[in-house]
Motif scaffolding. Sequence first.
Motif, short mmCIF file in Angstrom:
data_model
loop_
_atom_site.label_atom_id
_atom_site.label_comp_id
_atom_site.label_asym_id
_atom_site.label_seq_id
_atom_site.Cartn_x
_atom_site.Cartn_y
_atom_site.Cartn_z
N GLN A 6 15.62 -19.22 -8.89
CA GLN A 6 14.38 -19.02 -9.63
C GLN A 6 13.88 -17.60 -9.41
OE1 GLN A 6 14.81 -20.67 -6.93
NE2 GLN A 6 13.03 -20.72 -5.59
N VAL A 7 13.01 -17.17 -10.32
CA VAL A 7 12.47 -15.82 -10.22
C VAL A 7 11.58 -15.70 -8.98
CG1 VAL A 7 10.94 -14.14 -11.31
CG2 VAL A 7 12.53 -15.47 -12.72
N GLN A 8 11.85 -14.65 -8.20
CA GLN A 8 10.99 -14.35 -7.05
C GLN A 8 10.66 -12.87 -7.05
OE1 GLN A 8 12.89 -15.92 -3.42
NE2 GLN A 8 11.25 -17.44 -3.42
N LEU A 9 9.39 -12.58 -6.82
CA LEU A 9 8.91 -11.20 -6.73
C LEU A 9 8.10 -11.10 -5.44
CD1 LEU A 9 7.63 -10.87 -10.41
CD2 LEU A 9 9.77 -9.95 -9.50
N VAL A 10 8.46 -10.16 -4.59
CA VAL A 10 7.79 -10.01 -3.31
C VAL A 10 7.33 -8.57 -3.14
CG1 VAL A 10 7.98 -10.25 -0.82
CG2 VAL A 10 9.21 -11.84 -2.31
N GLU A 11 6.00 -8.39 -3.17
CA GLU A 11 5.42 -7.07 -3.02
C GLU A 11 5.23 -6.72 -1.55
OE1 GLU A 11 3.25 -8.95 -6.66
OE2 GLU A 11 3.85 -9.55 -4.64
N SER A 12 5.24 -5.42 -1.27
CA SER A 12 4.96 -4.91 0.07
C SER A 12 4.41 -3.51 -0.04
CB SER A 12 6.24 -4.92 0.92
OG SER A 12 7.22 -4.08 0.35
N GLY A 13 3.79 -3.04 1.05
CA GLY A 13 3.37 -1.65 1.12
C GLY A 13 1.89 -1.38 0.98
N GLY A 14 1.10 -2.40 0.75
CA GLY A 14 -0.34 -2.19 0.64
C GLY A 14 -0.96 -1.84 1.97
N GLY A 15 -2.27 -1.55 1.94
CA GLY A 15 -2.96 -1.23 3.18
C GLY A 15 -4.26 -0.51 2.92
N LEU A 16 -4.81 0.05 3.99
CA LEU A 16 -6.07 0.80 3.92
C LEU A 16 -5.76 2.29 3.94
CD1 LEU A 16 -9.18 0.99 4.15
CD2 LEU A 16 -8.89 0.84 6.63
N VAL A 17 -6.36 3.02 3.02
CA VAL A 17 -6.15 4.46 2.94
C VAL A 17 -7.45 5.13 2.57
CG1 VAL A 17 -5.45 4.35 0.51
CG2 VAL A 17 -4.63 6.23 1.95
N GLN A 18 -7.62 6.36 3.02
CA GLN A 18 -8.83 7.11 2.70
C GLN A 18 -8.74 7.68 1.28
OE1 GLN A 18 -9.37 10.08 5.74
NE2 GLN A 18 -10.31 8.61 7.15
N PRO A 19 -9.88 7.94 0.66
CA PRO A 19 -9.86 8.60 -0.65
C PRO A 19 -9.06 9.90 -0.60
CG PRO A 19 -12.05 7.79 -0.17
CD PRO A 19 -11.25 7.58 1.08
N GLY A 20 -8.25 10.09 -1.63
CA GLY A 20 -7.38 11.25 -1.68
C GLY A 20 -6.02 11.03 -1.05
N GLY A 21 -5.85 9.90 -0.39
CA GLY A 21 -4.59 9.59 0.27
C GLY A 21 -3.56 9.00 -0.67
N SER A 22 -2.43 8.60 -0.07
CA SER A 22 -1.31 8.08 -0.83
C SER A 22 -0.79 6.78 -0.23
CB SER A 22 -0.16 9.10 -0.85
OG SER A 22 -0.55 10.31 -1.47
N LEU A 23 -0.22 5.95 -1.09
CA LEU A 23 0.46 4.72 -0.67
C LEU A 23 1.63 4.49 -1.60
CD1 LEU A 23 -2.25 1.98 0.07
CD2 LEU A 23 -0.63 2.95 1.69
N SER A 24 2.65 3.82 -1.06
CA SER A 24 3.79 3.43 -1.87
C SER A 24 3.96 1.92 -1.81
CB SER A 24 5.07 4.10 -1.36
OG SER A 24 4.99 5.50 -1.52
N LEU A 25 4.06 1.30 -2.97
CA LEU A 25 4.30 -0.14 -3.06
C LEU A 25 5.73 -0.40 -3.50
CD1 LEU A 25 1.08 -1.31 -4.95
CD2 LEU A 25 1.40 -0.91 -2.51
N ALA A 26 6.26 -1.54 -3.07
CA ALA A 26 7.58 -1.96 -3.49
C ALA A 26 7.53 -3.43 -3.89
CB ALA A 26 8.60 -1.75 -2.38
N CYS A 27 8.41 -3.81 -4.80
CA CYS A 27 8.52 -5.19 -5.25
C CYS A 27 10.00 -5.56 -5.26
CB CYS A 27 7.91 -5.37 -6.62
SG CYS A 27 8.22 -6.98 -7.39
#
Length: 115
Positions: free
Chosen positions: A1-22
């Motif tokens: 069956q279809v499965q999608l699993v996200e990762s990479g979120g979190g807390l960051v300050q304004p102007g910062g960067s984050l990378s998400l993956a699925c």
Amino acid sequence: QVQLVESGGGLVQPGGSLSLACAASGFRFDIYPMAWYRQAPGKQRDLVASISSDGRQNYQDSVQGRFTISRDNLKNTLYLEMNNLKSEDTAVYYCNVQKGGLDYWGQGTQVTVSS
């Protein structure tokens, strides 16, 4: 069956960067368009960015120039690179695929932009 699993979120300050993956499984990842959505508290779930099977990208106006969607068809993984984050980017981010007339979602990953 279809499965999608996200990762990479979190807390960051304004102007910062984050990378998400699925990480995707259960379907032919390489032939389906994919998308990232987000939902802030009390608001509807909105499309952030989408990518076709051959890599063409589209973005919501508010993230154009700051976010980059990409995919690795060998790793069956969708990515979202987020730069110059703003408080209004705070939301739960979801990976999405539409297959057979149905929408499939991951469990979501929280992104919080705050000082």
